[in-house]
Design a protein around this motif. Structure first.
Motif, PDB file in Angstrom:
ATOM      1  N   ARG B  50       0.907  -1.167  -0.020  1.00 44.25           N
ATOM      2  CA  ARG B  50       0.016   0.059   0.047  1.00 44.25           C
ATOM      3  C   ARG B  50       0.763   1.248  -0.300  1.00 44.25           C
ATOM      4  NH1 ARG B  50      -2.517   3.161   3.924  1.00 44.25           N
ATOM      5  NH2 ARG B  50      -4.621   4.189   3.439  1.00 44.25           N
ATOM      6  N   GLY B  51       0.710   2.072  -1.053  1.00 43.03           N
ATOM      7  CA  GLY B  51       1.359   3.280  -1.113  1.00 43.03           C
ATOM      8  C   GLY B  51       2.866   3.235  -2.079  1.00 43.03           C
ATOM      9  N   HIS B  53       5.075   2.548  -5.135  1.00 41.72           N
ATOM     10  CA  HIS B  53       5.122   3.130  -6.455  1.00 41.72           C
ATOM     11  C   HIS B  53       5.450   1.951  -7.454  1.00 41.72           C
ATOM     12  CE1 HIS B  53       5.323   6.665  -4.385  1.00 41.72           C
ATOM     13  NE2 HIS B  53       4.831   7.227  -5.185  1.00 41.72           N
ATOM     14  N   ARG B  55       7.025   1.617 -11.854  1.00 43.72           N
ATOM     15  CA  ARG B  55       7.006   2.180 -13.036  1.00 43.72           C
ATOM     16  C   ARG B  55       7.933   1.380 -13.944  1.00 43.72           C
ATOM     17  NH1 ARG B  55       7.315   6.662 -15.824  1.00 43.72           N
ATOM     18  NH2 ARG B  55       8.847   6.868 -17.706  1.00 43.72           N
ATOM     19  N   GLU B  68       3.358   4.027 -15.125  1.00 45.67           N
ATOM     20  CA  GLU B  68       3.436   4.114 -13.706  1.00 45.67           C
ATOM     21  C   GLU B  68       2.216   4.303 -13.017  1.00 45.67           C
ATOM     22  OE1 GLU B  68       6.253   7.563 -13.796  1.00 45.67           O
ATOM     23  OE2 GLU B  68       4.709   8.653 -12.575  1.00 45.67           O
ATOM     24  N   ARG B  70       0.787   3.704  -8.480  1.00 42.42           N
ATOM     25  CA  ARG B  70       1.085   3.501  -7.114  1.00 42.42           C
ATOM     26  C   ARG B  70       0.074   2.302  -6.565  1.00 42.42           C
ATOM     27  NH1 ARG B  70       1.220   8.638  -3.115  1.00 42.42           N
ATOM     28  NH2 ARG B  70       2.524   7.641  -1.418  1.00 42.42           N
ATOM     29  N   PHE B  71       0.487   1.657  -5.945  1.00 45.19           N
ATOM     30  CA  PHE B  71      -0.466   0.635  -5.182  1.00 45.19           C
ATOM     31  C   PHE B  71      -1.259   1.429  -3.928  1.00 45.19           C
ATOM     32  CE2 PHE B  71       2.898  -1.593  -7.009  1.00 45.19           C
ATOM     33  CZ  PHE B  71       2.223  -2.757  -7.695  1.00 45.19           C
ATOM     34  N   ARG B  72      -2.648   0.988  -4.221  1.00 48.52           N
ATOM     35  CA  ARG B  72      -3.511   1.386  -3.261  1.00 48.52           C
ATOM     36  C   ARG B  72      -4.122   0.417  -2.402  1.00 48.52           C
ATOM     37  NH1 ARG B  72      -8.694   4.865  -5.905  1.00 48.52           N
ATOM     38  NH2 ARG B  72     -10.350   4.101  -4.724  1.00 48.52           N
ATOM     39  N   THR B  83      -2.883   2.510  -9.136  1.00 49.19           N
ATOM     40  CA  THR B  83      -3.323   3.500 -10.201  1.00 49.19           C
ATOM     41  C   THR B  83      -2.282   3.162 -11.566  1.00 49.19           C
ATOM     42  OG1 THR B  83      -1.695   5.026  -9.268  1.00 49.19           O
ATOM     43  CG2 THR B  83      -3.951   5.103  -8.680  1.00 49.19           C
ATOM     44  N   ASP B  87       2.774   7.430 -19.778  1.00 49.74           N
ATOM     45  CA  ASP B  87       3.526   8.875 -20.073  1.00 49.74           C
ATOM     46  C   ASP B  87       3.077   9.493 -21.108  1.00 49.74           C
ATOM     47  OD1 ASP B  87       5.192   8.234 -17.982  1.00 49.74           O
ATOM     48  OD2 ASP B  87       7.194   7.843 -19.168  1.00 49.74           O
ATOM     49  N   VAL B  93      -5.277   9.389 -14.869  1.00 50.67           N
ATOM     50  CA  VAL B  93      -4.845   8.179 -14.094  1.00 50.67           C
ATOM     51  C   VAL B  93      -6.277   7.236 -14.101  1.00 50.67           C
ATOM     52  CG1 VAL B  93      -4.315   7.579 -11.737  1.00 50.67           C
ATOM     53  CG2 VAL B  93      -3.340   9.770 -12.752  1.00 50.67           C
ATOM     54  N   ALA B  94      -6.178   6.052 -14.313  1.00 51.82           N
ATOM     55  CA  ALA B  94      -7.102   5.019 -14.150  1.00 51.82           C
ATOM     56  C   ALA B  94      -6.749   4.316 -12.804  1.00 51.82           C
ATOM     57  CB  ALA B  94      -7.322   4.043 -15.232  1.00 51.82           C
ATOM     58  N   ILE B  95      -7.824   3.843 -12.161  1.00 52.07           N
ATOM     59  CA  ILE B  95      -7.674   3.025 -11.056  1.00 52.07           C
ATOM     60  C   ILE B  95      -8.017   1.594 -11.502  1.00 52.07           C
ATOM     61  CG2 ILE B  95      -8.556   2.364  -8.793  1.00 52.07           C
ATOM     62  CD1 ILE B  95      -7.556   5.081  -9.084  1.00 52.07           C
TER      63      ILE B  95
END
Lengths: 126, 126
Positions: B50-51, B53, B55, B68, B70-72, B83, B87, B93-95
């Protein structure tokens, strides 16, 4: 103002010319003076260009809080669009779209439209 | 499947137990084997928590393409939410919310629900 169930609009008028207001939003040295609302702010990354990243750490009385995102549109001195994410809710991303309008009398209107993925995230942020 | 005007749902069934499918999605060495669909993939960052990154740079015939996010949520072996940003369209941003279901016969169903900020972004991704 809440124009849809996933948005927040904030309008602010500054007693300063548009170029100065633009710099206050995009020059890291100036951002550090106000962004933390009085708390010390470390600007770890701030690449003000399309695709560039930003990351700030605000040192609050409750401890450090991280915020980050990426620039989506940088059109000086008129428009600045960036994503916004708080470390406390990683992966919950808002789009902040700021327009800078020269009011012609030395003042500048800044309208920020924030778009969230869900109504719940919008309400949480408010 | 397009359950709302900002979503895409994709369902895939794999002939492999859930633990193996989970590893294929979360172990960088395994991800590198399939994510680029045959193109070489550099995993520059992949912090599966969680939180954290991630890439990736995919080396396509048209040149390198960066992705790239981030893990939710990371809940092995059941759910992975992150997410996703390309580039080429920074700040869009998609979830991606992936659920891993053990079908009980050695197979695993993976349902990925992608949520976009706008219908236009969803349609562009499709």
């Amino acid at each position: 103002m809440v124009p849809s169930d996933r948005e927040v609009h904030i309008e602010r008028i500054f007693n300063a010319p548009r170029e100065r207001v633009w710099r206050a939003f995009t020059d890291p040295k100036l951002v550090a003076q106000w962004w933390g609302r009085g708390n010390k702010l470390d600007i770890e990354r701030m690449e003000v260009q399309r695709g560039g990243h930003w990351r700030f750490v605000e040192h609050t009385p409750q401890g450090p809080q991280g915020f980050e995102g990426r620039f989506r549109e940088v059109t000086p001195p008129r428009r600045l669009v960036q994503t916004f994410e708080w470390d406390g809710m990683p992966g919950h991303v808002a789009i902040n779209d700021a327009s800078f309008e020269d009011l012609g009398d030395g003042r500048t209107r800044v309208v920020t439209k924030s778009l969230f993925h869900t109504t719940e995230e919008r309400d949480g942020a408010i």
